[in-house]
Design an enzyme around this catalytic site. Structure first.
Site, short mmCIF file in Angstrom:
data_model
loop_
_atom_site.label_atom_id
_atom_site.label_comp_id
_atom_site.label_asym_id
_atom_site.label_seq_id
_atom_site.Cartn_x
_atom_site.Cartn_y
_atom_site.Cartn_z
N ASP A 32 0.85 -1.19 0.00
CA ASP A 32 0.00 0.00 0.00
C ASP A 32 0.88 1.24 0.00
O ASP A 32 1.58 1.51 0.97
CB ASP A 32 -0.89 -0.04 1.26
CG ASP A 32 -1.70 1.23 1.42
OD1 ASP A 32 -1.65 2.09 0.51
OD2 ASP A 32 -2.38 1.36 2.45
N GLU A 37 31.29 12.25 -0.34
CA GLU A 37 31.98 12.22 0.96
C GLU A 37 30.93 12.53 2.02
O GLU A 37 30.60 13.69 2.23
CB GLU A 37 33.07 13.28 1.03
CG GLU A 37 34.07 13.25 -0.12
CD GLU A 37 35.02 14.46 -0.06
OE1 GLU A 37 35.56 14.75 1.02
OE2 GLU A 37 35.20 15.11 -1.10
N GLU A 41 29.72 13.14 5.61
CA GLU A 41 30.18 13.44 6.97
C GLU A 41 29.05 13.19 7.96
O GLU A 41 27.88 13.29 7.61
CB GLU A 41 30.64 14.90 7.05
CG GLU A 41 31.83 15.18 6.12
CD GLU A 41 32.19 16.65 6.01
OE1 GLU A 41 33.35 16.93 5.65
OE2 GLU A 41 31.34 17.52 6.27
N GLU A 86 36.80 14.44 11.20
CA GLU A 86 36.57 15.69 10.47
C GLU A 86 36.90 16.91 11.35
O GLU A 86 37.35 16.77 12.49
CB GLU A 86 35.13 15.76 9.95
CG GLU A 86 35.01 15.67 8.42
CD GLU A 86 35.88 16.67 7.66
OE1 GLU A 86 36.22 17.74 8.20
OE2 GLU A 86 36.22 16.37 6.50
N GLU A 100 34.31 11.29 8.81
CA GLU A 100 34.02 11.16 7.38
C GLU A 100 34.61 9.85 6.87
O GLU A 100 35.71 9.46 7.25
CB GLU A 100 34.66 12.33 6.62
CG GLU A 100 34.58 12.18 5.10
CD GLU A 100 35.12 13.41 4.37
OE1 GLU A 100 34.83 14.54 4.80
OE2 GLU A 100 35.83 13.21 3.39
N HIS A 147 30.06 16.34 -0.07
CA HIS A 147 30.67 16.77 -1.33
C HIS A 147 30.50 15.64 -2.34
O HIS A 147 30.64 14.47 -1.98
CB HIS A 147 32.16 17.02 -1.14
CG HIS A 147 32.47 18.06 -0.11
ND1 HIS A 147 33.72 18.24 0.43
CD2 HIS A 147 31.67 18.97 0.49
CE1 HIS A 147 33.68 19.22 1.32
NE2 HIS A 147 32.46 19.68 1.37
N ARG A 180 38.39 26.40 -1.20
CA ARG A 180 37.37 25.58 -0.56
C ARG A 180 36.15 26.38 -0.11
O ARG A 180 35.24 25.83 0.51
CB ARG A 180 37.97 24.80 0.60
CG ARG A 180 38.81 23.65 0.11
CD ARG A 180 39.64 22.98 1.20
NE ARG A 180 40.71 22.21 0.57
CZ ARG A 180 40.63 20.92 0.28
NH1 ARG A 180 39.55 20.26 0.54
NH2 ARG A 180 41.64 20.30 -0.32
N GLU A 189 34.20 18.64 -8.07
CA GLU A 189 33.59 18.40 -6.76
C GLU A 189 32.55 19.47 -6.46
O GLU A 189 32.90 20.65 -6.35
CB GLU A 189 34.68 18.41 -5.67
CG GLU A 189 34.16 18.22 -4.27
CD GLU A 189 35.21 18.50 -3.18
OE1 GLU A 189 35.99 19.47 -3.34
OE2 GLU A 189 35.24 17.77 -2.20
N ARG A 205 30.27 21.07 -3.72
CA ARG A 205 30.45 21.06 -2.27
C ARG A 205 29.21 21.45 -1.47
O ARG A 205 29.23 21.50 -0.25
CB ARG A 205 31.61 21.99 -1.89
CG ARG A 205 32.93 21.54 -2.49
CD ARG A 205 34.03 22.56 -2.30
NE ARG A 205 34.27 22.88 -0.90
CZ ARG A 205 35.04 22.16 -0.09
NH1 ARG A 205 35.65 21.08 -0.53
NH2 ARG A 205 35.21 22.53 1.17
N1 GLN Z 1 32.15 20.04 6.89
C1 GLN Z 1 32.37 20.88 5.73
C2 GLN Z 1 31.06 21.11 5.00
O1 GLN Z 1 30.12 21.42 5.61
C3 GLN Z 1 33.44 20.31 4.83
C4 GLN Z 1 34.77 20.18 5.49
C5 GLN Z 1 35.79 19.46 4.65
O2 GLN Z 1 35.54 18.38 4.14
N2 GLN Z 1 36.95 20.00 4.48
O3 GLN Z 1 30.94 20.99 3.82
MG MG Z 2 36.87 14.80 2.42
MG MG Z 3 35.08 16.46 4.70
MG MG Z 4 35.78 17.22 -0.24
#
Ligand code: GLN
Ligand code: MG
Ligand code: MG
Ligand code: MG
Length: 441
Positions: free
Chosen positions: A52, A130, A132, A183, A190, A239, A310, A330, A332
């Site tokens: 269902d 990735e 976390e 992390e 991670e 990411h 980053r 990547e 993010r």
């Molecule tokens: N925690 C971070 C985020 O929110 C990433 C940190 C890292 O992987 N260098 O994306």
């Molecule tokens: Mg990483």
């Molecule tokens: Mg990370």
């Molecule tokens: Mg990364």
């Protein structure tokens, strides 16, 4: 590794499997499961198992609620967190209508349709997420289990033991782990997975979340993928490394291109950038997701790309420059509490749109965008991601790209659900307000 129904039936006998869990997700990516006994299995492969659908979030209305789950034999695995004697197995399912047509509310189907669209152009879509997560004592408190930081090596604490056991469990279920580490935030970890084709990887991401939670539970603690559990600390991201292959060759790689990136890759990045605000509601689907996307915590806020930076939304990792297979981009912004099927589908849709329409890629921004003021950002033409779930829904609602990627059913159900979430949140009176206004006014 089973290839078809016969392999599964054999494996079930050989390992003396007691139950087989049938897995699928609702529109928010929450895992749903029911179990069948081995005697039902043969029939299930032929005719599916009815259920269902009316109580599943984002599925259908009461009047048309008969759904059929068809197990995908290639996803058969013994589950790692149940006893090895009389083990339990699981398979992911494709959801169909009683007439045998694919069910439009099925997230896995939406991603399959999108990857098939890519396949028509010769592309195979590979992703490496990735994910976390935080470890806390239980689901009601955010007391820290450690004071570790990025790549901190053990003092052997609980977190290290949990992480180790998670990796064993992942391996047992055929999931290949590349890296794992503490992390940046305390109690945050991670574990990175070897890249895979997107549908497989979405299945894997769902399995990963279950394994992380079950393993933490075995150790007497609680694992969460909540995007931002701690004020003043990094949140948890997912990411997503992405590449397209054609005839076994990475089409993002061109040894003659700038940064070894091909024209197709540049258009793909441009597509992600242009449609980034529209896909944000899918990649960051909770009210809490937007507490993570703020300046100062390694999460993106502005729409830009870079090789190293980053703080940017898209980064081009240069760990192994010139190596074809390692060439990738990547993204993010996504967080690990998303529906991975839908998230991979909208990323691919945005990138492919960029390739189709040959979008021009703006110059990379290697400066720290968080240091710029509004005027400087305007000079570079740097836009912001939506600042709240509400803004994200508004951007998504206008998006043809997202609507086409998800199909009308999921598109509408998702927006409907998220508007309700926003409304429930909007009317709350928070701790913050009590602390700030009660003494003041
Ligand atoms: N925690 C971070 C985020 O929110 C990433 C940190 C890292 O992987 N260098 O994306
Ligand atoms: Mg990483
Ligand atoms: Mg990370
Ligand atoms: Mg990364």
């Amino acid at each position: 590794n089973c290839k078809n129904a016969d392999d599964v039936l054999k494996a079930v006998k050989e390992y003396d499997v007691s139950f087989i869990q049938f897995w699928f997700v609702d529109v928010l990516g929450v895992l749903k499961s029911f179990q069948v006994t081995p005697s039902e299995l043969e029939g299930a492969f032929e005719e599916g198992m009815g259920f269902d659908g009316s109580s599943i979030e984002g599925f259908c209305r009461i009047q048309e609620s008969d759904m059929v789950a068809f197990p995908d034999p290639t996803t058969f695995q013994l589950v790692a967190w149940r006893p090895t004697e009389k083990p339990v197995a699981r398979m992911f399912c494709d959801i169909k209508n009683p007439d045998g047509t694919p069910y439009e509310g099925d997230s896995r189907y939406a991603l399959k349709r999108m990857t098939e669209k890519a396949a028509e152009k010769g592309y195979a879509f590979y992703v490496g997420p990735e994910l976390e997560f935080f470890l806390f004592p239980n689901e009601r408190e955010t007391t820290l289990l450690d004071r570790g930081g990025y790549f901190d090596a053990p003092p052997l604490d609980l977190g290290n033991d949990v992480r180790r056991d998670i990796i064993f469990a992942l391996n047992k279920m055929g999931i290949v782990v590349e890296y794992s580490h503490h992390e940046v935030a305390p109690s945050q970890h991670e574990i990175d997975l070897r890249y895979q084709e997107a549908v497989k990887m979405a299945d894997t991401a769902v399995t990963y979340r279950v394994i992380v939670k079950e393993t933490a539970r075995k150790h007497g603690c609680y694992a969460t993928f909540m995007p931002k559990p701690l004020f003043g600390q990094n949140g948890s991201g997912m990411h997503v490394h992405q590449s397209l292959f054609k005839n076994g060759k990475n089409v993002f790689f061109d040894p003659k291109g700038e940064y070894n990136l091909s024209e197709e890759c540049r258009h793909y990045i441009a597509g992600l950038l242009k449609h980034a605000p529209e896909i944000t509601a899918i990649c960051n689907q909770w009210v809490n997701s937007y507490k993570r996307l703020v300046p100062g915590y390694e999460a993106p806020v502005y729409v830009a790309w870079a090789r190293r930076n980053r703080s940017s939304l898209i980064r081009v990792p240069m760990y192994k420059p010139g190596k074809e297979a390692a060439t990738r981009i990547e993204l993010r912004s996504p967080d690990p509490a998303c529906n991975p099927y839908l998230a991979f589908a909208v990323m691919l849709a945005a990138g492919l749109k960029g390739i189709e329409e040959k979008y021009e890629l703006p110059a990379p921004v290697e400066e720290d965008i968080f240091e710029m003021n509004e005027a400087e950002r305007a000079k570079y033409g740097i836009e912001s991601l939506p600042g709240s779930l509400n803004e994200a829904i508004e951007a998504m609602e206008k998006s043809e790209v997202v609507k086409e990627a998800l199909g009308e059913h999921i598109f509408n159900k998702f927006i409907e659900n998220k508007k309700m979430e926003w409304d429930a949140y909007r009317t709350q009176v928070t701790e913050y307000e009590i602390k700030k206004y009660l003494p003041l006014l």
